[in-house]
Design a protein around this motif. Structure first.
Motif, PDB file in Angstrom:
ATOM      1  N   TYR A 120       0.861  -1.181   0.000  1.00 34.42           N
ATOM      2  CA  TYR A 120       0.000   0.000   0.000  1.00 34.42           C
ATOM      3  C   TYR A 120       0.896   1.229   0.000  1.00 34.42           C
ATOM      4  N   THR A 121       0.911   1.998  -1.062  1.00 39.77           N
ATOM      5  CA  THR A 121       1.704   3.221  -1.069  1.00 39.77           C
ATOM      6  C   THR A 121       0.882   4.364  -0.487  1.00 39.77           C
ATOM      7  N   CYS A 122       1.515   5.152   0.352  1.00 33.76           N
ATOM      8  CA  CYS A 122       0.855   6.277   1.020  1.00 33.76           C
ATOM      9  C   CYS A 122       1.697   7.516   0.749  1.00 33.76           C
ATOM     10  N   THR A 123       1.220   8.383  -0.115  1.00 31.88           N
ATOM     11  CA  THR A 123       2.027   9.490  -0.605  1.00 31.88           C
ATOM     12  C   THR A 123       1.422  10.831  -0.226  1.00 31.88           C
ATOM     13  N   ALA A 124       2.262  11.713   0.304  1.00 34.57           N
ATOM     14  CA  ALA A 124       1.858  13.090   0.604  1.00 34.57           C
ATOM     15  C   ALA A 124       2.362  13.984  -0.520  1.00 34.57           C
ATOM     16  N   SER A 125       1.445  14.645  -1.187  1.00 36.75           N
ATOM     17  CA  SER A 125       1.793  15.573  -2.260  1.00 36.75           C
ATOM     18  C   SER A 125       1.581  16.989  -1.733  1.00 36.75           C
ATOM     19  N   ILE A 126       2.671  17.673  -1.408  1.00 37.02           N
ATOM     20  CA  ILE A 126       2.582  19.009  -0.837  1.00 37.02           C
ATOM     21  C   ILE A 126       2.539  20.041  -1.966  1.00 37.02           C
ATOM     22  N   ILE A 127       1.429  20.739  -2.066  1.00 38.64           N
ATOM     23  CA  ILE A 127       1.224  21.720  -3.126  1.00 38.64           C
ATOM     24  C   ILE A 127       1.663  23.085  -2.613  1.00 38.64           C
ATOM     25  N   ASP A 128       2.785  23.554  -3.111  1.00 33.44           N
ATOM     26  CA  ASP A 128       3.361  24.823  -2.651  1.00 33.44           C
ATOM     27  C   ASP A 128       3.070  25.903  -3.701  1.00 33.44           C
ATOM     28  N   GLY A 129       1.820  26.375  -3.711  1.00 37.68           N
ATOM     29  CA  GLY A 129       1.427  27.383  -4.685  1.00 37.68           C
ATOM     30  C   GLY A 129      -0.052  27.281  -4.999  1.00 37.68           C
ATOM     31  N   GLY A 130      -0.551  28.193  -5.839  1.00 35.11           N
ATOM     32  CA  GLY A 130      -1.951  28.211  -6.201  1.00 35.11           C
ATOM     33  C   GLY A 130      -2.232  27.357  -7.424  1.00 35.11           C
ATOM     34  N   ILE A 131      -3.330  26.591  -7.388  1.00 37.29           N
ATOM     35  CA  ILE A 131      -3.721  25.740  -8.509  1.00 37.29           C
ATOM     36  C   ILE A 131      -4.754  26.479  -9.358  1.00 37.29           C
ATOM     37  N   LEU A 132      -4.556  26.472 -10.659  1.00 37.22           N
ATOM     38  CA  LEU A 132      -5.483  27.118 -11.580  1.00 37.22           C
ATOM     39  C   LEU A 132      -6.737  26.261 -11.728  1.00 37.22           C
ATOM     40  N   THR A 133      -7.853  26.735 -11.195  1.00 39.60           N
ATOM     41  CA  THR A 133      -9.128  26.017 -11.290  1.00 39.60           C
ATOM     42  C   THR A 133     -10.214  26.973 -11.790  1.00 39.60           C
ATOM     43  N   ASN A 134     -11.419  26.451 -11.960  1.00 43.02           N
ATOM     44  CA  ASN A 134     -12.532  27.279 -12.417  1.00 43.02           C
ATOM     45  C   ASN A 134     -12.954  28.318 -11.383  1.00 43.02           C
ATOM     46  N   CYS A 136     -10.822  30.239  -9.739  1.00 42.50           N
ATOM     47  CA  CYS A 136      -9.834  31.319  -9.660  1.00 42.50           C
ATOM     48  C   CYS A 136     -10.372  32.690 -10.052  1.00 42.50           C
ATOM     49  N   PRO A 137     -11.163  32.813 -11.135  1.00 45.12           N
ATOM     50  CA  PRO A 137     -11.695  34.143 -11.463  1.00 45.12           C
ATOM     51  C   PRO A 137     -12.513  34.749 -10.336  1.00 45.12           C
ATOM     52  N   GLN A 138     -13.233  33.908  -9.600  1.00 46.15           N
ATOM     53  CA  GLN A 138     -14.064  34.391  -8.505  1.00 46.15           C
ATOM     54  C   GLN A 138     -13.221  34.712  -7.268  1.00 46.15           C
ATOM     55  N   ARG A 139     -12.254  33.866  -6.959  1.00 44.86           N
ATOM     56  CA  ARG A 139     -11.481  34.040  -5.733  1.00 44.86           C
ATOM     57  C   ARG A 139     -10.320  35.017  -5.871  1.00 44.86           C
ATOM     58  N   ARG A 140      -9.658  35.010  -7.024  1.00 45.72           N
ATOM     59  CA  ARG A 140      -8.478  35.841  -7.216  1.00 45.72           C
ATOM     60  C   ARG A 140      -8.777  37.115  -8.010  1.00 45.72           C
ATOM     61  N   TRP A 145      -2.385  36.707 -13.421  1.00 42.76           N
ATOM     62  CA  TRP A 145      -1.919  35.504 -12.730  1.00 42.76           C
ATOM     63  C   TRP A 145      -2.386  34.255 -13.481  1.00 42.76           C
ATOM     64  N   GLU A 146      -3.627  34.249 -13.945  1.00 40.15           N
ATOM     65  CA  GLU A 146      -4.184  33.084 -14.618  1.00 40.15           C
ATOM     66  C   GLU A 146      -3.459  32.767 -15.919  1.00 40.15           C
ATOM     67  N   ASN A 148      -0.206  33.345 -16.449  1.00 38.79           N
ATOM     68  CA  ASN A 148       1.230  33.178 -16.204  1.00 38.79           C
ATOM     69  C   ASN A 148       1.519  31.780 -15.661  1.00 38.79           C
ATOM     70  N   GLU A 149       2.022  30.890 -16.500  1.00 37.85           N
ATOM     71  CA  GLU A 149       2.288  29.515 -16.086  1.00 37.85           C
ATOM     72  C   GLU A 149       3.426  29.404 -15.073  1.00 37.85           C
ATOM     73  N   ASP A 150       4.220  30.464 -14.927  1.00 34.53           N
ATOM     74  CA  ASP A 150       5.339  30.418 -13.990  1.00 34.53           C
ATOM     75  C   ASP A 150       4.916  30.584 -12.535  1.00 34.53           C
ATOM     76  N   VAL A 151       3.695  31.044 -12.281  1.00 35.44           N
ATOM     77  CA  VAL A 151       3.276  31.320 -10.906  1.00 35.44           C
ATOM     78  C   VAL A 151       2.092  30.466 -10.465  1.00 35.44           C
ATOM     79  N   GLU A 152       1.661  29.531 -11.262  1.00 32.47           N
ATOM     80  CA  GLU A 152       0.504  28.708 -10.933  1.00 32.47           C
ATOM     81  C   GLU A 152       0.797  27.242 -11.201  1.00 32.47           C
ATOM     82  N   LEU A 153       0.037  26.362 -10.564  1.00 31.80           N
ATOM     83  CA  LEU A 153       0.108  24.933 -10.855  1.00 31.80           C
ATOM     84  C   LEU A 153      -1.102  24.561 -11.701  1.00 31.80           C
TER      85      LEU A 153
END
Length: 221
Positions: A120-134, A136-140, A145-146, A148-153
């Motif tokens: 059983y693999t148990c993996t922690a994926s630490i997301i250090d930054g903002g993720i581009l989702t639907n 984002c226009p409402q929250r950000r 920013w949306e 610019n691929e250099d500042v978002e995941l």
């Protein structure tokens, strides 16, 4: 926890007992307040999402994995948690948020040590930054920013990790994802190591008399 157990039972019933080989826990409760502004309810909400619910889900998932045979990669199942920078260090407005995220991470460490060899693999994926989702226009509300691929995941970039297809010789227990221009941080662990190495170097070059003269216990600010 009861709600999670009920939900899991409903999921199993919906898929009519089909084997579960991958589980991704991405739920979170973000609280961005200074410590004097945070309430007990804020802390409770964070700990429920990152400790109680994660623990209940893990128990159900591990139990489901036990029914699986080992696949061609030597796995019975993959449990993945997505965390945040607060998983490894606190910040000015994350006093409540950081109360739950490190526990989230160390829960996975415990699960990995107990079940890793069983497949059983148990993996922690630490997301250090903002993720581009639907959302984002409402929250950000930041079109620059949306674009610019250099500042978002990007969600697509995250899914290219292929964590569930790893060879048994190179399983990932923890990883840190960040865009190219995200600000760097130094975790408490890294700070401790630097301090340890600094003192080790000092101790190799000074005498016991020098140690007493340092008077570390009464150092000025």
């Amino acid at each position: 926890m009861t709600d999670i157990n009920t939900a899991f039972t409903q999921i199993r019933a919906h898929y009519q007992g089909q084997p579960i080989r991958v589980a991704l826990y991405n739920a979170a409760q973000g609280v961005w307040k200074h410590v004097l502004g945070a309430t007990p309810e804020d802390v409770e909400a964070v700990t429920q999402a990152n400790i109680e619910v994660a623990f209940a889900l893990s128990k159900n998932i591990i139990q489901a994995f036990k029914a699986n045979g080992v696949n061609e990669k030597g796995k019975r199942g993959s449990l993945i948690f997505t965390g945040a920078t607060a998983s490894v260090r606190g910040n000015v407005t994350t006093s409540a948020f950081s109360a739950g995220k490190p526990a989230f991470r160390t829960l996975l460490q415990s699960l990995a040590k107990e079940f890793w060899e069983a497949g059983y693999t148990c993996t922690a994926s630490i997301i250090d930054g903002g993720i581009l989702t639907n959302l984002c226009p409402q929250r950000r509300n930041d079109p620059e920013w949306e674009q610019n691929e250099d500042v978002e995941l990007s969600p697509g970039g995250i899914t290219e990790l292929h964590l569930i297809k790893e060879s048994r010789s190179t399983w990932t227990r923890e990883l840190n994802l960040r865009p190219a221009h995200e600000k760097w941080y130094m975790s408490t662990c890294c700070q401790f190591r630097m301090l340890y190495y600094t003192f080790s170097c000092l101790l190799c070059s000074i005498t016991s008399e020098d140690l007493f003269s340092l008077n570390l216990m009464s150092c000025a600010r």
